[in-house]
Design a protein around this motif. Structure first.
Motif, PDB file in Angstrom:
ATOM      1  N   ASN A   1       0.828  -1.217   0.000  1.00  0.00           N
ATOM      2  CA  ASN A   1       0.000   0.000   0.000  1.00  0.00           C
ATOM      3  C   ASN A   1       0.853   1.254   0.000  1.00  0.00           C
ATOM      4  O   ASN A   1       0.519   2.247  -0.656  1.00  0.00           O
ATOM      5  N   VAL A   2       1.976   1.233   0.733  1.00  0.00           N
ATOM      6  CA  VAL A   2       2.864   2.402   0.751  1.00  0.00           C
ATOM      7  C   VAL A   2       3.541   2.566  -0.602  1.00  0.00           C
ATOM      8  O   VAL A   2       3.632   3.678  -1.145  1.00  0.00           O
ATOM      9  N   VAL A   3       4.024   1.455  -1.163  1.00  0.00           N
ATOM     10  CA  VAL A   3       4.698   1.530  -2.465  1.00  0.00           C
ATOM     11  C   VAL A   3       3.712   1.974  -3.542  1.00  0.00           C
ATOM     12  O   VAL A   3       4.089   2.692  -4.474  1.00  0.00           O
ATOM     13  N   ARG A   4       2.439   1.574  -3.425  1.00  0.00           N
ATOM     14  CA  ARG A   4       1.444   1.996  -4.401  1.00  0.00           C
ATOM     15  C   ARG A   4       1.284   3.511  -4.411  1.00  0.00           C
ATOM     16  O   ARG A   4       1.079   4.124  -5.465  1.00  0.00           O
ATOM     17  N   GLU A   5       1.382   4.140  -3.244  1.00  0.00           N
ATOM     18  CA  GLU A   5       1.291   5.601  -3.183  1.00  0.00           C
ATOM     19  C   GLU A   5       2.439   6.245  -3.958  1.00  0.00           C
ATOM     20  O   GLU A   5       2.243   7.249  -4.659  1.00  0.00           O
ATOM     21  N   ALA A   6       3.629   5.685  -3.833  1.00  0.00           N
ATOM     22  CA  ALA A   6       4.765   6.202  -4.608  1.00  0.00           C
ATOM     23  C   ALA A   6       4.541   5.996  -6.099  1.00  0.00           C
ATOM     24  O   ALA A   6       4.880   6.871  -6.919  1.00  0.00           O
ATOM     25  N   PHE A   7       3.983   4.849  -6.458  1.00  0.00           N
ATOM     26  CA  PHE A   7       3.676   4.584  -7.865  1.00  0.00           C
ATOM     27  C   PHE A   7       2.694   5.619  -8.410  1.00  0.00           C
ATOM     28  O   PHE A   7       2.864   6.130  -9.532  1.00  0.00           O
TER      29      PHE A   7
ATOM     30  N   ASP B   1       2.663  12.400 -12.465  1.00  0.00           N
ATOM     31  CA  ASP B   1       3.552  13.544 -12.655  1.00  0.00           C
ATOM     32  C   ASP B   1       3.185  14.254 -13.951  1.00  0.00           C
ATOM     33  O   ASP B   1       3.005  13.619 -14.999  1.00  0.00           O
ATOM     34  N   ARG B   2       3.102  15.572 -13.907  1.00  0.00           N
ATOM     35  CA  ARG B   2       2.634  16.354 -15.054  1.00  0.00           C
ATOM     36  C   ARG B   2       3.772  16.936 -15.894  1.00  0.00           C
ATOM     37  O   ARG B   2       3.514  17.717 -16.819  1.00  0.00           O
ATOM     38  N   SER B   3       4.994  16.610 -15.584  1.00  0.00           N
ATOM     39  CA  SER B   3       6.104  17.133 -16.380  1.00  0.00           C
ATOM     40  C   SER B   3       6.163  16.412 -17.725  1.00  0.00           C
ATOM     41  O   SER B   3       5.926  15.211 -17.826  1.00  0.00           O
ATOM     42  N   GLY B   4       6.466  17.155 -18.772  1.00  0.00           N
ATOM     43  CA  GLY B   4       6.552  16.574 -20.102  1.00  0.00           C
ATOM     44  C   GLY B   4       5.190  16.306 -20.707  1.00  0.00           C
ATOM     45  O   GLY B   4       4.155  16.791 -20.245  1.00  0.00           O
ATOM     46  N   THR B   5       5.192  15.520 -21.766  1.00  0.00           N
ATOM     47  CA  THR B   5       3.963  15.180 -22.482  1.00  0.00           C
ATOM     48  C   THR B   5       3.284  13.993 -21.809  1.00  0.00           C
ATOM     49  O   THR B   5       3.901  12.941 -21.643  1.00  0.00           O
ATOM     50  N   PRO B   6       2.027  14.115 -21.398  1.00  0.00           N
ATOM     51  CA  PRO B   6       1.364  13.012 -20.703  1.00  0.00           C
ATOM     52  C   PRO B   6       0.865  11.947 -21.668  1.00  0.00           C
ATOM     53  O   PRO B   6       0.795  12.162 -22.887  1.00  0.00           O
ATOM     54  N   GLY B   7       0.475  10.790 -21.111  1.00  0.00           N
ATOM     55  CA  GLY B   7      -0.189   9.737 -21.889  1.00  0.00           C
ATOM     56  C   GLY B   7       0.757   8.960 -22.785  1.00  0.00           C
ATOM     57  O   GLY B   7       1.976   8.982 -22.649  1.00  0.00           O
ATOM     58  N   VAL B   8       0.158   8.260 -23.755  1.00  0.00           N
ATOM     59  CA  VAL B   8       0.909   7.339 -24.613  1.00  0.00           C
ATOM     60  C   VAL B   8       1.832   8.059 -25.586  1.00  0.00           C
ATOM     61  O   VAL B   8       2.668   7.434 -26.227  1.00  0.00           O
TER      62      VAL B   8
ATOM     63  N   MET C   1      -4.082  -0.817 -10.708  1.00  0.00           N
ATOM     64  CA  MET C   1      -2.751  -0.408 -11.167  1.00  0.00           C
ATOM     65  C   MET C   1      -2.629  -0.546 -12.671  1.00  0.00           C
ATOM     66  O   MET C   1      -2.178   0.365 -13.363  1.00  0.00           O
ATOM     67  N   PHE C   2      -3.046  -1.694 -13.191  1.00  0.00           N
ATOM     68  CA  PHE C   2      -2.941  -1.916 -14.634  1.00  0.00           C
ATOM     69  C   PHE C   2      -3.860  -0.971 -15.402  1.00  0.00           C
ATOM     70  O   PHE C   2      -3.489  -0.494 -16.480  1.00  0.00           O
ATOM     71  N   ALA C   3      -5.037  -0.701 -14.858  1.00  0.00           N
ATOM     72  CA  ALA C   3      -5.944   0.243 -15.522  1.00  0.00           C
ATOM     73  C   ALA C   3      -5.335   1.641 -15.558  1.00  0.00           C
ATOM     74  O   ALA C   3      -5.427   2.349 -16.573  1.00  0.00           O
ATOM     75  N   SER C   4      -4.699   2.063 -14.471  1.00  0.00           N
ATOM     76  CA  SER C   4      -4.078   3.385 -14.436  1.00  0.00           C
ATOM     77  C   SER C   4      -2.896   3.468 -15.388  1.00  0.00           C
ATOM     78  O   SER C   4      -2.696   4.485 -16.060  1.00  0.00           O
ATOM     79  N   ILE C   5      -2.110   2.404 -15.455  1.00  0.00           N
ATOM     80  CA  ILE C   5      -0.974   2.387 -16.385  1.00  0.00           C
ATOM     81  C   ILE C   5      -1.460   2.487 -17.820  1.00  0.00           C
ATOM     82  O   ILE C   5      -0.907   3.233 -18.641  1.00  0.00           O
ATOM     83  N   THR C   6      -2.512   1.749 -18.150  1.00  0.00           N
ATOM     84  CA  THR C   6      -3.053   1.800 -19.505  1.00  0.00           C
ATOM     85  C   THR C   6      -3.513   3.202 -19.873  1.00  0.00           C
ATOM     86  O   THR C   6      -3.348   3.649 -21.007  1.00  0.00           O
ATOM     87  N   ALA C   7      -4.071   3.929 -18.917  1.00  0.00           N
ATOM     88  CA  ALA C   7      -4.639   5.251 -19.194  1.00  0.00           C
ATOM     89  C   ALA C   7      -3.595   6.360 -19.200  1.00  0.00           C
ATOM     90  O   ALA C   7      -3.746   7.337 -19.946  1.00  0.00           O
ATOM     91  N   GLN C   8      -2.517   6.239 -18.405  1.00  0.00           N
ATOM     92  CA  GLN C   8      -1.652   7.392 -18.184  1.00  0.00           C
ATOM     93  C   GLN C   8      -0.169   7.164 -18.448  1.00  0.00           C
ATOM     94  O   GLN C   8       0.593   8.127 -18.480  1.00  0.00           O
ATOM     95  N   SER C   9       0.257   5.941 -18.604  1.00  0.00           N
ATOM     96  CA  SER C   9       1.694   5.682 -18.697  1.00  0.00           C
ATOM     97  C   SER C   9       2.225   5.902 -20.106  1.00  0.00           C
ATOM     98  O   SER C   9       1.517   5.668 -21.099  1.00  0.00           O
ATOM     99  N   PRO C  10       3.478   6.368 -20.244  1.00  0.00           N
ATOM    100  CA  PRO C  10       4.130   6.353 -21.561  1.00  0.00           C
ATOM    101  C   PRO C  10       4.296   4.917 -22.048  1.00  0.00           C
ATOM    102  O   PRO C  10       4.194   3.970 -21.259  1.00  0.00           O
TER     103      PRO C  10
ATOM    104  N   PRO D   1      -4.122  -6.167 -22.182  1.00  0.00           N
ATOM    105  CA  PRO D   1      -4.495  -5.216 -21.129  1.00  0.00           C
ATOM    106  C   PRO D   1      -3.324  -4.942 -20.197  1.00  0.00           C
ATOM    107  O   PRO D   1      -2.687  -5.866 -19.706  1.00  0.00           O
ATOM    108  N   GLY D   2      -3.034  -3.668 -19.974  1.00  0.00           N
ATOM    109  CA  GLY D   2      -1.939  -3.295 -19.094  1.00  0.00           C
ATOM    110  C   GLY D   2      -0.622  -3.053 -19.787  1.00  0.00           C
ATOM    111  O   GLY D   2       0.329  -2.584 -19.164  1.00  0.00           O
ATOM    112  N   TRP D   3      -0.528  -3.372 -21.075  1.00  0.00           N
ATOM    113  CA  TRP D   3       0.716  -3.160 -21.838  1.00  0.00           C
ATOM    114  C   TRP D   3       0.498  -1.967 -22.759  1.00  0.00           C
ATOM    115  O   TRP D   3      -0.231  -2.047 -23.745  1.00  0.00           O
ATOM    116  N   VAL D   4       1.148  -0.848 -22.444  1.00  0.00           N
ATOM    117  CA  VAL D   4       0.978   0.376 -23.222  1.00  0.00           C
ATOM    118  C   VAL D   4       1.918   0.340 -24.422  1.00  0.00           C
ATOM    119  O   VAL D   4       3.138   0.287 -24.269  1.00  0.00           O
ATOM    120  N   GLN D   5       1.322   0.345 -25.603  1.00  0.00           N
ATOM    121  CA  GLN D   5       2.080   0.349 -26.847  1.00  0.00           C
ATOM    122  C   GLN D   5       2.016   1.738 -27.475  1.00  0.00           C
ATOM    123  O   GLN D   5       1.041   2.464 -27.277  1.00  0.00           O
TER     124      GLN D   5
END
Length: 629
Positions: free
Chosen positions: A183-189, A195-202, A236-245, A596-600
Motif C-alpha cells: 500500500n505504501v509503495v502503491r502511493e509512490a507509484f 507527474d505532469r512534467s513533459g507530455t502526458p499519456g501514450v 494499477m494496470f488500468a491506471s498504467i493503460t490510461a496514463q503511462s508512456p 491489457p496493461g501493456w501500453v504500446q
C-alpha cells in the motif's frame, strides 16, 4: 558508499553535503547518502553517537534538529515550499538514532513511517524528483524486511498479538505486513504516474518522476504476488493503460520484470492468450545470461501454451534455462495425447506427490481444469481413427454419408478405461495415495458417470436400514435433537408448551424420509432401457462442449447417437473434424492483439484515421440524398 567525512563534526559535514546535494538536485547522490540497511560504514556509527549526544530522543532539542533540517531546502521568495523534506530528514535521523534491529516489528513500523514521509516529499512538483531514487531504495528495504517476516511469521507472532490487543475483531481480514508495504509503495507509484512534467499519456516519454513508474509498479506487484492480493493490482494496470508512456521507452530490465508480472496476473485471471503474448515478450527480451529469470518466465509461458494447445518442443526443453522443466511438463503433455482422462486426473490430483511443484507455482488448477477437455478430444480422436466411418477417402463418390463415429464406441472406450484402472487398483501396484475413485464412477446411480463425487455427508445417516420395531434412529435424534426434541413448542392452538423431558414432539420419526423429499438420493433415477445411458448423456455433453469451443467440427445426432463430420471430402476427416487446437484458438483470439496493461505506442495507421485519412479528398458529387434508394 563513496562519501567520507574528514575533520570536524561528522553530523555537521553530513548536513553540509546534504545541502549541496539538494541544491544540485542530485537524486542519485542523495540516495547514496541516506543509507539505513546494515551493515553501515563506521562513519554512520559516529554520526549516531553525535545524534544521541546533541539531540536525545524525547528532549526539547529535537525541535532544533527539525529547524536544522529545514535549512537543507533552498529558500524562495515566499519561504521554503518543500516542507515535507525537512520532516523526512528529521525522521531519517531519528531512525538512525533510535532503531533497534532486535525488535523487528518496531523496525518495520519505523521504516514504513520513514518511507511514508519520503513519498509525501516525492509529491512536490518542483523538488520531488530529487528523492525518487531514495523512495525506491527505502521501498526495496521495506519490501525485503516485510517478505522476510512473512516467510518466518514466528519471529513476530507474539508482537503482533500484543499489538492487536484483546479487542481485535476476528471477523475482519488481517492486513499482513507485506500488504501494508504494498500500500505504501502503491502511493509512490501513483505519485510517479500522475507527474505532469513533459507530455502526458501514450505520446509522452519517461521524464521527471515518470521515469520511476515501472520501478515502483514492479516492486508493488512483487509484494502483491507475495501476499496473494492480486485483485489489488487491477486498478494499477488500468491506471498504467490510461496514463503511462509506452513501455518500450523504459529500460529492458523494467520491461521484462513488468511483462512477467503482467503475464502472471493475466494467467491467474484466465486470460491465457494475452498472458502468453506478455510472457513471450518477457522471455524474448530477457538477457541470455539471466538463466534463473528466464526459467521463471518459461515456467508460466509453457503453462499458457499448453492450455492454448501448443506443447513445448524438445529443442526448447534442452536449453539451459529449461533445466528441470521437461520432467514436470512432458508427462502432462503425454497424458493429454494419450487420452486417458483417469490417468490425467490421477497425475494432477491434489494429493499426488507430483503436483506439489505445480501447486507451489500456482499453475495446478489452470492445468487440471483447462486441459482435461483436450484429453477427451484425444480420446474421441483415437476412437474415431480406429472405429469410425471415414467415408470415401478417394473422393470419387458424389453422394454418401459424411464421416461419422457411433458414440456407443466412445462409450465402450470410456468403460474400458474405467475397468482397466479399476483392475489396476485391485492389484499390488496400487497408487500410494489410494484407489482411483474415478474408475468406479460409472457405478454411481447419481451424478457424473466419469467424475467420482462423494455423497453429501449430511445424508449419510439416511443410508442405513430402517430401525427395527419402528424405534427411532438414535443417530437421527442426536443429530436433529433441536428440531425433533426441542425444549418447548407451539401447539395447534398457538399456545407455548414446555418440553423439559425433551421427548419427541411429533412422535417417532419415520425412517423412510422419501415422502418428505428431503433426501436427494431417495428416488431411483429413471431407467429407460430404450433411451441413452447416463454415461452416454455425459459423453454427448462433453462432445457438445468441444464442438462449441471449435476444438472439434461437425454435429451430433441424438437418435442412434453419432458424431458426424461434414465437408471432409477436400481435406479429409481428421483435419476437418479435429483441427489443430493452437491454430484454432490463435485464429479466434488474434483478432484483438492488444494486451491489457501493456501500453504500446500509437500506430501510424490509427493516427492517420484519427486525422481524417491523412488529408485525402473525398468526391461527394455523385452522392444521393439521405433516404433515396
Amino acid at each position: 558508499m563513496t562519501m567520507s567525512f574528514q575533520g570536524g563534526s561528522v553530523l555537521d559535514r553530513f548536513f553540509t553535503g546534504l545541502a549541496e546535494i539538494v541544491r544540485n538536485r542530485d537524486g542519485a547522490k542523495l540516495q547514496d547518502f541516506l543509507q539505513i540497511e546494515p551493515p553501515l560504514p563506521d562513519v554512520y556509527a559516529q554520526m549516531v553517537d553525535e545524534l544521541r549526544q546533541q539531540y536525545p530522543n524525547g528532549s526539547p532539542k529535537e525541535a532544533d534538529l527539525l529547524r536544522r533540517c529545514e535549512g537543507l531546502v533552498p529558500k524562495s521568495a515566499g519561504g521554503s515550499a518543500w516542507t515535507a523534506f525537512p520532516t523526512f530528514m528529521k525522521l531519517y535521523f531519528s531512525f538512525l538514532r533510535d532503531v533497534n534491529i532486535e525488535n523487528l516489528l518496531e523496525t518495520y513500523d519505523m521504516l514504513k513511517a520513514l518511507l511514508n514521509q519520503c513519498v509525501i516529499a516525492l509529491g512536490d512538483g518542483q523538488f520531488g524528483v530529487v528523492v525518487l531514487p531514495t523512495v525506491l531504495y527505502l521501498s526495496k528495504v521495506l519490501a525485503k524486511l516485510a517478505m522476510g517476516l512473512d516467510r518466518r511469521p514466528e519471529l513476530v507472532a507474539h508482537l503482533l498479538r500484543i499489538e492487536g490487543g484483546p479487542d481485535q475483531d476476528e471477523s475482519t481480514e488481517k492486513v499482513t505486513l507485506v500488504e501494508k508495504s504494498a500500500n505504501v509503495v502503491r502511493e509512490a507509484f501513483i505519485k510517479c504516474l500522475t507527474d505532469r512534467s513533459g507530455t502526458p499519456g501514450v505520446h509522452g516519454k519517461p521524464e521527471g518522476k515518470r521515469a520511476g513508474i515501472y520501478l515502483m509498479a514492479n516492486l508493488c506487484l512483487k509484494l502483491l504476488f507475495q501476499c496473494g492480493k492480486l485483485r489489488n493490482a487491477e486498478q494499477m494496470f488500468a491506471s498504467i493503460t490510461a496514463q503511462s508512456p509506452p513501455l518500450k521507452h523504459f529500460p529492458a530490465s523494467q520491461r521484462v520484470t513488468y511483462l512477467y508480472y503482467l503475464g502472471r496476473y493475466l494467467l491467474s485471471n484466465n486470460l491465457f492468450f494475452p498472458a502468453q503474448i506478455a510472457l513471450q515478450a518477457a522471455y524474448d527480451q530477457c538477457h541470455r545470461q539471466a538463466i534463473n529469470q528466464k526459467r521463471l518466465i518459461l515456467t508460466y509461458l509453457i503453462t499458457c501454451n499448453i492450455i492454448l494447445g501448443r506443447f513445448p518442443s524438445m529443442a526448447l526443453l534442452q536449453r539451459p534455462e529449461s533445466e528441470g522443466l521437461a520432467d514436470k511438463f512432458v508427462p502432462v503433455c503425454q497424458l493429454i495425447t494419450r487420452g486417458d482422462y483417469i490417468a490425467f486426473r490421477e497425475h494432477l490430483t491434489t494429493n499426488s506427490p507430483t503436483t506439489e511443484w505445480f501447486a507451489r507455482k500456482g499453475i495446478l488448477l489452470p492445468l487440471r481444469n483447462r486441459c482435461e477437455i483436450f484429453v477427451w478430444r484425444s480420446l474421441a480422436r483415437k476412437v474415431f481413427i480406429h472405429g469410425g466411418f471415414h467415408a470415401d477417402t478417394q473422393g470419387q463418390a458424389q453422394r454418401g454419408p459424411p464421416p461419422f463415429l457411433y458414440l456407443s464406441k466412445l462409450e465402450a472406450a470410456v468403460r474400458w478405461l474405467q475397468s482397466r484402472h479399476s483392475s489396476q487398483s485391485s492389484l499390488s501396484a496400487v497408487s500410494p495415495f489410494g484407489a482411483t475413485p474415478n474408475a468406479s464412477a460409472d457405478k454411481s446411480r447419481f451424478g457424473s458417470q466419469t467424475v467420482s463425487i462423494g455423497k453429501d455427508p449430511d445424508f449419510y445417516s439416511l443410508d442405513g436400514p430402517p430401525a427395527a420395531n419402528g424405534s427411532p434412529n438414535i443417530s437421527l435424534i442426536s443429530k436433529y435433537s433441536d428440531y425433533l426434541c426441542p425444549d418447548g413448542f407451539f401447539d395447534a392452538m398457538g399456545q407455548w408448551q414446555s418440553n423439559p423431558a425433551r421427548t419427541l414432539v411429533d412422535g417417532t420419526p419415520n425412517p423412510d424420509y422419501s415422502q418428505y423429499e428431503i433426501d436427494p438420493y431417495a428416488y431411483e433415477p429413471d431407467q429407460d432401457t430404450n433411451g441413452p445411458s447416463p454415461l452416454m448423456r455425459e459423453i454427448e455433453s462433453i462432445l457438445a462442449s468441444l464442438l462449441t469451443q471449435g476444438l472439434m467440427r461437425g454435429y451430433l445426432t441424438h437418435r442412434n447417437p453419432r458424431l458426424a463430420i461434414p465437408g471432409a471430402r477436400l481435406r479429409g476427416a481428421l483435419p476437418t473434424g479435429f483441427p489443430n487446437i493452437w491454430q484454432t484458438i490463435h485464429a479466434r483470439e488474434s483478432e484483438d492483439t492488444g494486451v491489457p496493461g501493456w501500453v504500446q505506442p500509437p500506430s501510424t495507421m490509427a493516427g492517420s484515421v484519427a486525422l481524417g485519412g491523412g488529408g485525402r479528398v473525398v468526391n461527394l458529387s455523385g452522392a444521393r440524398p439521405v433516404g433515396v434508394q
